[in-house]
Design a protein around this motif. Structure first.
Motif, PDB file in Angstrom:
ATOM      1  N   ILE A   1       0.830  -1.328   0.121  1.00  0.00           N
ATOM      2  CA  ILE A   1       0.038  -0.088  -0.073  1.00  0.00           C
ATOM      3  C   ILE A   1       0.746   1.391  -0.054  1.00  0.00           C
ATOM      4  CG2 ILE A   1      -1.760   1.491   1.079  1.00  0.00           C
ATOM      5  CD1 ILE A   1      -2.753  -1.454   2.314  1.00  0.00           C
ATOM      6  N   GLN A   2       0.934   2.152  -1.056  1.00  0.00           N
ATOM      7  CA  GLN A   2       1.696   3.309  -1.105  1.00  0.00           C
ATOM      8  C   GLN A   2       0.777   4.387  -0.683  1.00  0.00           C
ATOM      9  OE1 GLN A   2       2.983   3.412  -5.230  1.00  0.00           O
ATOM     10  NE2 GLN A   2       4.645   3.253  -4.470  1.00  0.00           N
ATOM     11  N   LEU A   3      -0.560   4.441  -0.612  1.00  0.00           N
ATOM     12  CA  LEU A   3      -1.230   5.442  -0.108  1.00  0.00           C
ATOM     13  C   LEU A   3      -2.669   5.192   0.545  1.00  0.00           C
ATOM     14  CD1 LEU A   3      -1.493   8.789  -0.503  1.00  0.00           C
ATOM     15  CD2 LEU A   3      -2.791   8.428  -2.606  1.00  0.00           C
ATOM     16  N   LYS A   4      -2.870   5.734   1.671  1.00  0.00           N
ATOM     17  CA  LYS A   4      -3.949   5.137   2.540  1.00  0.00           C
ATOM     18  C   LYS A   4      -4.848   6.148   3.215  1.00  0.00           C
ATOM     19  CE  LYS A   4      -5.322   1.478   6.042  1.00  0.00           C
ATOM     20  NZ  LYS A   4      -4.536   0.432   6.635  1.00  0.00           N
ATOM     21  N   ALA A   5      -5.987   6.284   2.938  1.00  0.00           N
ATOM     22  CA  ALA A   5      -6.867   7.260   3.512  1.00  0.00           C
ATOM     23  C   ALA A   5      -7.842   6.525   4.399  1.00  0.00           C
ATOM     24  CB  ALA A   5      -7.649   8.094   2.632  1.00  0.00           C
ATOM     25  N   GLU A   6      -7.975   7.006   5.717  1.00  0.00           N
ATOM     26  CA  GLU A   6      -8.873   6.238   6.578  1.00  0.00           C
ATOM     27  C   GLU A   6      -9.713   7.510   7.290  1.00  0.00           C
ATOM     28  OE1 GLU A   6      -6.679   2.962   8.941  1.00  0.00           O
ATOM     29  OE2 GLU A   6      -5.303   4.133   8.740  1.00  0.00           O
TER      30      GLU A   6
ATOM     31  N   LEU B   1      -8.765  14.417  -3.729  1.00  0.00           N
ATOM     32  CA  LEU B   1      -7.204  14.221  -4.521  1.00  0.00           C
ATOM     33  C   LEU B   1      -6.375  15.432  -3.904  1.00  0.00           C
ATOM     34  CD1 LEU B   1      -7.348  13.938  -8.209  1.00  0.00           C
ATOM     35  CD2 LEU B   1      -7.103  12.346  -6.292  1.00  0.00           C
ATOM     36  N   ARG B   2      -6.892  16.714  -3.311  1.00  0.00           N
ATOM     37  CA  ARG B   2      -6.413  17.808  -2.967  1.00  0.00           C
ATOM     38  C   ARG B   2      -5.790  17.339  -1.342  1.00  0.00           C
ATOM     39  NH1 ARG B   2      -6.421  22.631  -5.649  1.00  0.00           N
ATOM     40  NH2 ARG B   2      -6.177  23.737  -3.621  1.00  0.00           N
ATOM     41  N   CYS B   3      -6.694  16.581  -0.680  1.00  0.00           N
ATOM     42  CA  CYS B   3      -6.530  16.352   0.780  1.00  0.00           C
ATOM     43  C   CYS B   3      -5.364  15.196   0.688  1.00  0.00           C
ATOM     44  CB  CYS B   3      -7.716  15.650   1.395  1.00  0.00           C
ATOM     45  SG  CYS B   3      -8.997  16.838   1.933  1.00  0.00           S
ATOM     46  N   LEU B   4      -5.348  14.387  -0.322  1.00  0.00           N
ATOM     47  CA  LEU B   4      -4.139  13.502  -0.575  1.00  0.00           C
ATOM     48  C   LEU B   4      -3.089  13.998  -0.698  1.00  0.00           C
ATOM     49  CD1 LEU B   4      -5.930  10.650  -2.731  1.00  0.00           C
ATOM     50  CD2 LEU B   4      -5.636  10.652  -0.304  1.00  0.00           C
TER      51      LEU B   4
ATOM     52  N   SER C   1      -7.019  10.097   8.672  1.00  0.00           N
ATOM     53  CA  SER C   1      -5.716  10.238   8.643  1.00  0.00           C
ATOM     54  C   SER C   1      -5.373   9.800   7.181  1.00  0.00           C
ATOM     55  CB  SER C   1      -4.907   9.214   9.491  1.00  0.00           C
ATOM     56  OG  SER C   1      -5.399   7.992   9.308  1.00  0.00           O
ATOM     57  N   ILE C   2      -4.248  10.402   6.646  1.00  0.00           N
ATOM     58  CA  ILE C   2      -3.704   9.949   5.470  1.00  0.00           C
ATOM     59  C   ILE C   2      -2.258   9.640   5.819  1.00  0.00           C
ATOM     60  CG2 ILE C   2      -2.929  10.871   2.959  1.00  0.00           C
ATOM     61  CD1 ILE C   2      -5.386  12.813   3.558  1.00  0.00           C
ATOM     62  N   THR C   3      -2.011   8.325   4.860  1.00  0.00           N
ATOM     63  CA  THR C   3      -0.695   7.915   5.282  1.00  0.00           C
ATOM     64  C   THR C   3      -0.146   7.556   3.843  1.00  0.00           C
ATOM     65  OG1 THR C   3      -1.320   6.675   6.968  1.00  0.00           O
ATOM     66  CG2 THR C   3       0.738   5.936   6.239  1.00  0.00           C
ATOM     67  N   VAL C   4       1.286   8.037   3.604  1.00  0.00           N
ATOM     68  CA  VAL C   4       2.081   7.814   2.179  1.00  0.00           C
ATOM     69  C   VAL C   4       3.010   7.220   2.834  1.00  0.00           C
ATOM     70  CG1 VAL C   4       3.070   8.922   0.346  1.00  0.00           C
ATOM     71  CG2 VAL C   4       1.066   9.734   1.392  1.00  0.00           C
ATOM     72  N   ASP C   5       3.539   5.759   2.337  1.00  0.00           N
ATOM     73  CA  ASP C   5       4.585   5.004   2.318  1.00  0.00           C
ATOM     74  C   ASP C   5       4.860   4.950   4.167  1.00  0.00           C
ATOM     75  OD1 ASP C   5       5.238   4.076   0.090  1.00  0.00           O
ATOM     76  OD2 ASP C   5       6.803   5.473  -0.236  1.00  0.00           O
TER      77      ASP C   5
ATOM     78  N   VAL D   1       2.492   9.205   8.237  1.00  0.00           N
ATOM     79  CA  VAL D   1       1.082   9.964   8.584  1.00  0.00           C
ATOM     80  C   VAL D   1       1.418  11.334   7.906  1.00  0.00           C
ATOM     81  CG1 VAL D   1      -0.762  10.712   9.984  1.00  0.00           C
ATOM     82  CG2 VAL D   1       0.359   8.623   9.927  1.00  0.00           C
ATOM     83  N   LEU D   2       0.395  11.717   7.228  1.00  0.00           N
ATOM     84  CA  LEU D   2       0.648  13.300   6.661  1.00  0.00           C
ATOM     85  C   LEU D   2       0.245  14.223   7.779  1.00  0.00           C
ATOM     86  CD1 LEU D   2       0.474  15.564   4.609  1.00  0.00           C
ATOM     87  CD2 LEU D   2      -1.645  14.642   4.036  1.00  0.00           C
TER      88      LEU D   2
END
Length: 252
Positions: free
Chosen positions: A5-10, A49-52, A62-66, A69-70
């Motif tokens: 998983i490279q990008l995850k929004a919860e 998309l703008r949130c990601l 939350s948004i997680t990239v690799d 957490v953003l």
């Protein structure tokens, strides 16, 4: 599969004043996957998309990239995130006072601190790939809409993103210019680039997507394979959406 998983929004919540734009969105994007987000105007696709990409702060979730957490309040972390998650907008957003080459090498040299020589060499390769190396000394005002959008894609790729977000990148283009931009995106998909695409081009969505996310009123209403979504959508709302689209096409 979690490690891929490279990008995850919860449970993403996004509000503008009293209006809830995103109402608890969950999304996982795996390495090499192409996810296409569809839905009626105003359903929250572009806001998602703008949130990601950290361009909009969120009020919940939350948004997680690799596995990172953003945090939109951490400027350094946000800059690093935007190098991992590139975004191409409908409006190109090229600098009018810079040439094509100047536009695409600016971020790699100023933000990523790569040498100008290295950046120009890579720009040559990428611009040549999209058929625009001969336009390297032209200014945005001298380009067609399709050419500007291809430059915008190259500019994002120059930062070596792990994920690319595309927000209605053909919406402002004349019909004959749409194909040249979509062809570039199809090539990127073939090369295994992870992408999240918001588009109104239904045939393109069906051809490029590994997975379709259908949104309405800030919610994910349906998640399906392209074939299943376009031939037998599970939700009544998606059925209505596709019927309206078909009707509009016939009117044209």
């Amino acid at each position: 599969m979690e490690k891929d998983i490279q990008l995850k929004a919860e449970k993403i919540i996004k509000k503008f004043g009293d209006d809830t734009i995103l109402n608890g969105i969950d999304l996982e994007v795996h390495k090499g996957e192409v996810v296409v987000v569809l839905g009626p105007s105003g359903c929250g696709k572009s806001t998602l998309l703008r949130c990601l990409n950290g361009l909009e702060s969120i009020q919940g979730g939350s948004i997680t990239v690799d596995n990172q957490v953003l945090d939109t309040k951490n400027t350094k972390a946000l800059t690093e995130l935007r190098q991992k998650v590139g975004m191409v907008f409908q409006s190109y957003d090229l600098f009018p006072n810079k040439t094509v080459l100047g536009n695409v090498i600016m971020a790699p040299t100023l933000v990523a601190k790569r040498s100008k020589e290295e950046a120009i060499k890579e720009a040559h390769t990428l611009l040549d790939r999209v058929g625009l190396w001969d336009k390297r000394d032209a200014y945005p005002r001298q380009l067609s809409g399709g050419q500007k959008q291809r430059v915008a894609i190259v500019r994002a790729l120059m930062m070596h993103p792990e994920v690319m977000l595309f927000d209605e990148v053909t919406a402002a283009l004349d019909p004959e210019m749409v194909r040249e931009v979509l062809d570039v995106m199809l090539e990127l998909a073939d090369q295994g680039l992870t992408m999240v695409i918001v588009t109104h081009e239904m045939s393109f969505a069906r051809a490029i997507a590994d997975r379709i996310i259908f949104m309405d009123q800030g919610n994910v209403v349906e998640e399906n394979t392209p074939d299943a979504f376009f031939t037998s959508p599970e939700s009544e709302r998606a059925q209505q959406f596709l019927q309206t689209f078909s009707f509009d096409k016939k009117k044209k």
